[in-house]
Design an enzyme around this catalytic site. Structure first.
Site, PDB file in Angstrom:
ATOM      1  N   ASN A 191       3.512   3.312   1.014  1.00  0.00           N
ATOM      2  CA  ASN A 191       3.898   2.024   0.426  1.00  0.00           C
ATOM      3  C   ASN A 191       3.562   1.919  -1.062  1.00  0.00           C
ATOM      4  OD1 ASN A 191       4.270  -1.097   0.472  1.00  0.00           O
ATOM      5  ND2 ASN A 191       2.143  -0.787  -0.190  1.00  0.00           N
TER       6      ASN A 191
ATOM      7  N   ILE B 255      11.732  -8.848  -2.972  1.00  0.00           N
ATOM      8  CA  ILE B 255      10.683  -9.404  -2.107  1.00  0.00           C
ATOM      9  C   ILE B 255       9.651 -10.099  -2.994  1.00  0.00           C
ATOM     10  CG2 ILE B 255       8.937  -8.832  -0.361  1.00  0.00           C
ATOM     11  CD1 ILE B 255      11.861  -8.152   0.525  1.00  0.00           C
TER      12      ILE B 255
ATOM     13  N   GLY C  43      -1.726   1.770  -0.761  1.00  0.00           N
ATOM     14  CA  GLY C  43      -1.544   0.531  -1.530  1.00  0.00           C
ATOM     15  C   GLY C  43      -1.506  -0.670  -0.611  1.00  0.00           C
TER      16      GLY C  43
ATOM     17  N   TYR D 123      12.348   4.331 -11.731  1.00  0.00           N
ATOM     18  CA  TYR D 123      12.037   3.730 -10.422  1.00  0.00           C
ATOM     19  C   TYR D 123      13.132   4.068  -9.403  1.00  0.00           C
ATOM     20  CZ  TYR D 123      10.787   0.000  -7.104  1.00  0.00           C
ATOM     21  OH  TYR D 123      10.433  -0.712  -5.982  1.00  0.00           O
TER      22      TYR D 123
ATOM     23  N   ARG E  67      -2.653  -5.416  -1.006  1.00  0.00           N
ATOM     24  CA  ARG E  67      -1.921  -6.636  -1.400  1.00  0.00           C
ATOM     25  C   ARG E  67      -0.410  -6.409  -1.251  1.00  0.00           C
ATOM     26  NH1 ARG E  67      -0.440  -6.240  -6.926  1.00  0.00           N
ATOM     27  NH2 ARG E  67      -1.125  -4.266  -7.814  1.00  0.00           N
TER      28      ARG E  67
ATOM     29  N   LYS F 292      12.838   6.193  -5.903  1.00  0.00           N
ATOM     30  CA  LYS F 292      13.160   5.602  -4.601  1.00  0.00           C
ATOM     31  C   LYS F 292      14.298   6.363  -3.908  1.00  0.00           C
ATOM     32  CE  LYS F 292       9.986   2.474  -4.632  1.00  0.00           C
ATOM     33  NZ  LYS F 292       8.903   2.505  -3.640  1.00  0.00           N
TER      34      LYS F 292
ATOM     35  N   ALA G 259      15.225   6.544  -9.433  1.00  0.00           N
ATOM     36  CA  ALA G 259      15.177   7.983  -9.111  1.00  0.00           C
ATOM     37  C   ALA G 259      14.058   8.265  -8.111  1.00  0.00           C
ATOM     38  CB  ALA G 259      14.977   8.802 -10.386  1.00  0.00           C
TER      39      ALA G 259
ATOM     40  N   SER H  84      13.670   1.557  -1.686  1.00  0.00           N
ATOM     41  CA  SER H  84      14.156   0.318  -2.291  1.00  0.00           C
ATOM     42  C   SER H  84      15.681   0.371  -2.297  1.00  0.00           C
ATOM     43  CB  SER H  84      13.664   0.209  -3.741  1.00  0.00           C
ATOM     44  OG  SER H  84      14.398  -0.787  -4.436  1.00  0.00           O
TER      45      SER H  84
HETATM   46  P1  NDP Z   1       2.629  -4.864  -5.595  1.00  0.00           P
HETATM   47  O1  NDP Z   1       2.678  -4.626  -7.056  1.00  0.00           O
HETATM   48  O2  NDP Z   1       2.335  -6.225  -5.068  1.00  0.00           O
HETATM   49  O3  NDP Z   1       1.615  -3.844  -4.894  1.00  0.00           O
HETATM   50  C1  NDP Z   1       1.633  -2.481  -5.243  1.00  0.00           C
HETATM   51  C2  NDP Z   1       0.585  -1.794  -4.396  1.00  0.00           C
HETATM   52  O4  NDP Z   1       0.645  -0.396  -4.695  1.00  0.00           O
HETATM   53  C3  NDP Z   1      -0.812  -2.266  -4.722  1.00  0.00           C
HETATM   54  O5  NDP Z   1      -1.521  -2.417  -3.504  1.00  0.00           O
HETATM   55  C4  NDP Z   1      -1.404  -1.127  -5.551  1.00  0.00           C
HETATM   56  O6  NDP Z   1      -2.782  -0.920  -5.346  1.00  0.00           O
HETATM   57  C5  NDP Z   1      -0.663   0.063  -4.952  1.00  0.00           C
HETATM   58  N1  NDP Z   1      -0.645   1.234  -5.829  1.00  0.00           N
HETATM   59  C6  NDP Z   1       0.095   1.417  -6.956  1.00  0.00           C
HETATM   60  N2  NDP Z   1      -0.153   2.628  -7.475  1.00  0.00           N
HETATM   61  C7  NDP Z   1      -1.059   3.223  -6.653  1.00  0.00           C
HETATM   62  C8  NDP Z   1      -1.703   4.483  -6.650  1.00  0.00           C
HETATM   63  N3  NDP Z   1      -1.467   5.384  -7.610  1.00  0.00           N
HETATM   64  N4  NDP Z   1      -2.585   4.761  -5.662  1.00  0.00           N
HETATM   65  C9  NDP Z   1      -2.837   3.854  -4.685  1.00  0.00           C
HETATM   66  N5  NDP Z   1      -2.255   2.632  -4.629  1.00  0.00           N
HETATM   67  C10 NDP Z   1      -1.376   2.326  -5.612  1.00  0.00           C
HETATM   68  O7  NDP Z   1       4.051  -4.365  -5.079  1.00  0.00           O
HETATM   69  P2  NDP Z   1       4.841  -4.589  -3.729  1.00  0.00           P
HETATM   70  O8  NDP Z   1       3.943  -4.975  -2.641  1.00  0.00           O
HETATM   71  O9  NDP Z   1       6.004  -5.422  -4.059  1.00  0.00           O
HETATM   72  O10 NDP Z   1       5.381  -3.095  -3.504  1.00  0.00           O
HETATM   73  C11 NDP Z   1       5.033  -2.288  -2.396  1.00  0.00           C
HETATM   74  C12 NDP Z   1       6.101  -1.218  -2.266  1.00  0.00           C
HETATM   75  O11 NDP Z   1       7.362  -1.850  -2.010  1.00  0.00           O
HETATM   76  C13 NDP Z   1       6.291  -0.379  -3.520  1.00  0.00           C
HETATM   77  O12 NDP Z   1       6.552   0.958  -3.172  1.00  0.00           O
HETATM   78  C14 NDP Z   1       7.527  -0.999  -4.158  1.00  0.00           C
HETATM   79  O13 NDP Z   1       8.197  -0.088  -4.989  1.00  0.00           O
HETATM   80  C15 NDP Z   1       8.323  -1.357  -2.921  1.00  0.00           C
HETATM   81  N6  NDP Z   1       9.362  -2.337  -3.130  1.00  0.00           N
HETATM   82  C16 NDP Z   1       9.065  -3.617  -3.539  1.00  0.00           C
HETATM   83  C17 NDP Z   1      10.086  -4.519  -3.748  1.00  0.00           C
HETATM   84  C18 NDP Z   1       9.840  -5.924  -4.196  1.00  0.00           C
HETATM   85  O14 NDP Z   1      10.834  -6.627  -4.480  1.00  0.00           O
HETATM   86  N7  NDP Z   1       8.603  -6.398  -4.282  1.00  0.00           N
HETATM   87  C19 NDP Z   1      11.495  -4.148  -3.543  1.00  0.00           C
HETATM   88  C20 NDP Z   1      11.692  -2.788  -3.104  1.00  0.00           C
HETATM   89  C21 NDP Z   1      10.650  -1.940  -2.906  1.00  0.00           C
HETATM   90  P3  NDP Z   1      -3.953  -1.586  -6.269  1.00  0.00           P
HETATM   91  O15 NDP Z   1      -3.684  -3.064  -6.322  1.00  0.00           O
HETATM   92  O16 NDP Z   1      -5.215  -1.245  -5.547  1.00  0.00           O
HETATM   93  O17 NDP Z   1      -3.839  -0.935  -7.614  1.00  0.00           O
END
Ligand code: NDP
Length: 251
Positions: free
Chosen positions: A93, A191, A15, A158, A18, A162, A160, A145
């Site tokens: 990620n 974030i 992921g 979510y 972005r 994490k 569970a 998280s």
């Molecule tokens: P975004 O929603 O901005 O990005 C999520 C990313 O995950 C995207 O690049 C998306 O890819 C990818 N993704 C989701 N499902 C899949 C899949 N099945 N296969 C491949 N790629 C996948 O979220 P964040 O950047 O905020 O989150 C990144 C990580 O950080 C996550 O694990 C989230 O739980 C964790 N996190 C975020 C927090 C926050 O406050 N933002 C807080 C705590 C943890 P695509 O766009 O190509 O679909």
């Protein structure tokens, strides 16, 4: 943080096109790592990021796969090995949310979040440790998280997933500690990414008021913690969970 004491190693960021993943990919490239960017649907963003990574002087590639699907993960690793070589650093990620209160949560909401957030890390780590065990060196960094530690109303699925990632990380750390492979988790608080932009301004203000540092964090805040665990100098640190949350949890 440059990691000059070694040959360029390959990092895979799931992921990675972005949000936090993108910031991690750039931070690792600035540290001299070649980077494989996995994406599910953000093909254009992934292609643009690869150009940006290459402009930093490293090798990079974009690889489409839904990491919640075991077969697709196997093919993903095969394609990455052929194009860029074995994976030395894995950043688990990729993640999603399907938030709702428990009584309204459907089994599909549960299954979707558990597979995208937790099973994906199992599939990717299992593949990556094959390369790492052969090299007798590896870094696994998993994005958990703070809600995996504290829980959160409306996020039973979510939280569970994490919390599961923390137990998973510590178990992998124990299994591979003697083989030059570390496994650690970063637990971000709030974030600023598309995951949190859905929150209303008054909710964001209420959250910020709870954070000792007084504001929501940036993807770069998380990326620097990931790069720390990925560094060759962090060899004696494994099974740890580092909160990047402006002091929100302090546990
Ligand atoms: P975004 O929603 O901005 O990005 C999520 C990313 O995950 C995207 O690049 C998306 O890819 C990818 N993704 C989701 N499902 C899949 C899949 N099945 N296969 C491949 N790629 C996948 O979220 P964040 O950047 O905020 O989150 C990144 C990580 O950080 C996550 O694990 C989230 O739980 C964790 N996190 C975020 C927090 C926050 O406050 N933002 C807080 C705590 C943890 P695509 O766009 O190509 O679909």
């Amino acid at each position: 943080m440059a990691d000059s004491a070694r040959e360029p190693r390959l990092a895979l960021v799931t992921g990675g096109a972005r949000g936090i993943g993108r910031a991690v990919a750039l931070e690792l490239a600035r540290g001299g790592y070649n980077v494989a960017v996995n994406f599910r649907s953000s093909a254009e963003a992934a292609a643009a990021l690869v150009k940006e990574l290459e402009s930093l002087g490293v090798r990079a590639g974009a690889f489409q796969a839904d990491v919640s699907n075991r077969e697709q993960v196997e093919v993903l690793f095969k394609r990455i090995r052929e194009a860029l070589g074995p994976v030395g650093v894995l950043v688990n990620n990729a993640g999603i949310t399907h938030d709702t209160l428990l009584m309204r949560m459907k089994a599909e909401d549960w299954d979707a979040v558990l597979s995208a957030n937790l099973s994906s890390a199992f599939y990717c780590t299992k593949e990556a440790v094959r390369d790492m065990a052969r090299a007798k060196w590896g870094r696994i960094v998993t994005i958990s998280s703070v809600v995996g530690i504290t829980g959160n109303a409306g996020q039973a699925n979510y939280a569970a997933s994490k919390a599961g990632l923390i137990g998973f990380t510590k178990s992998v750390a124990r299994e591979y500690a003697a083989r030059g492979i570390t496994a650690n988790a970063v637990a971000p608080g709030f974030i600023d990414t598309s995951m949190t932009e859905v929150l209303k301004d008054d909710v964001k203000a209420a959250i910020s008021a709870q954070i000792p540092e007084g504001h929501i964090g940036t993807p770069e805040d998380v990326a620097r913690a990931v790069a720390f665990f990925a560094h060759s100098g962090s060899a004696y640190i494994t099974g740890q969970v580092l909160a990047v949350d402006g002091g929100l949890t302090m546990c």
